[in-house]
Design a protein around this motif. Structure first.
Motif, mmCIF file in Angstrom:
data_model
loop_
_atom_site.group_PDB
_atom_site.id
_atom_site.type_symbol
_atom_site.label_atom_id
_atom_site.label_comp_id
_atom_site.label_asym_id
_atom_site.label_seq_id
_atom_site.Cartn_x
_atom_site.Cartn_y
_atom_site.Cartn_z
ATOM 1 N N UNK A 9 -37.009 -2.357 -10.113
ATOM 2 C CA UNK A 9 -37.493 -3.622 -11.121
ATOM 3 C C UNK A 9 -37.666 -3.215 -12.513
ATOM 4 N N UNK A 10 -37.473 -4.572 -13.159
ATOM 5 C CA UNK A 10 -37.796 -3.851 -14.806
ATOM 6 C C UNK A 10 -36.907 -4.989 -15.117
ATOM 7 N N UNK A 15 -30.664 -1.494 -16.543
ATOM 8 C CA UNK A 15 -29.205 -0.540 -15.863
ATOM 9 C C UNK A 15 -29.773 -0.624 -14.751
ATOM 10 N N UNK A 16 -30.845 -1.546 -13.207
ATOM 11 C CA UNK A 16 -30.640 -1.868 -11.725
ATOM 12 C C UNK A 16 -29.666 -1.382 -11.395
ATOM 13 N N UNK A 139 -39.216 1.643 -7.875
ATOM 14 C CA UNK A 139 -38.422 1.831 -9.141
ATOM 15 C C UNK A 139 -38.779 1.034 -9.983
ATOM 16 N N UNK A 140 -39.592 0.981 -10.789
ATOM 17 C CA UNK A 140 -38.964 0.553 -12.796
ATOM 18 C C UNK A 140 -38.509 1.294 -13.425
ATOM 19 N N UNK A 141 -37.176 1.082 -14.292
ATOM 20 C CA UNK A 141 -37.010 1.204 -14.911
ATOM 21 C C UNK A 141 -37.051 0.727 -16.243
#
Length: 217
Positions: A9-10, A15-16, A139-141
């Motif tokens: 997520x982000x 940059x996912x 994962x949260x970028x």
């Protein structure tokens, strides 16, 4: 053995795609996945044939069929319901691993915080669409709005990406709130991509095995 469900997520430009590709190349030989497990990579919206049609309506609609905010929310929910039914649940039940570029957190962040729609309604729709399915790790970028805009200044923007800095700021705040509420793994996305990839691999290793393993390769 049930499979594993990993989500990235982000905000736009975090940059996912880059980090998902890094993980695709590493995971099958990492020792984390069972030998007979298959790695699936998917996305929202657009993880199914129906989802791809909805993706076009949501991100690149003709002006005459531009969806309103509530319609937009319902279309994202329809995409997710089909995604869970057709792709995610069968793969997990088969013991496979799945990496998804976005899941329900994005709807809460973009439509809840960004569009400022009713959060209780969105959470009810989340339960219906996901049937209670929760990622094993998200994962949260984490990237600043300023960095996001700078990274995307020379790219073509879809309908959501074109909403501007104020909207994106509300979305970023939504992700911050969700990450704390749902115990997501925060990864600073302003670091070099190799450093970000290493942090993701190490976090995943600890989550799955309880210990850090080599993230080389």
């Amino acid at each position: 053995m049930k499979g594993r469900f990993l989500v990235f997520e982000g905000i736009d430009g975090c940059g996912k795609s880059t980090q998902i590709n890094q993980l695709i190349n590493w995971l099958p030989t990492s020792g984390l996945m069972p030998q007979n497990s298959v790695l699936h990579v998917t996305r929202e919206p657009g993880g199914t044939a129906l989802g791809n049609a909805l993706r076009e309506l949501l991100l690149h609609p003709p002006k005459e069929i531009l969806p309103g905010s509530l319609s937009e929310l319902l279309l994202y929910s329809a995409d997710r319901a089909q995604h869970v039914l057709e792709v995610i649940t069968p793969a997990l039940e088969n013991g496979d691993w799945i990496i998804s570029d976005r899941f329900s957190g994005s709807t809460i962040a973009y439509q809840g915080y960004g569009r400022e729609l009713n959060l209780d309604l969105i959470l009810q729709l989340e339960k219906i669409a996901t049937q209670g399915l929760v990622p094993d790790i998200t994962f949260w970028l984490d990237l600043s709005v300023e960095e996001s805009l700078d990274r995307r200044k020379n790219t073509n923007h879809d309908r959501i990406e074109s909403e501007g800095a104020t909207f994106l700021g509300r979305v970023a705040n939504g992700f911050d709130v969700l990450a704390k509420e749902r115990n997501w793994t925060r990864v600073p996305a302003n670091l070099p991509k190799e450093v970000v990839a290493k942090k993701i691999k190490e976090s995943l290793s600890i989550k799955i095995t309880g210990k850090r393993i080599s993230s080389n390769g």
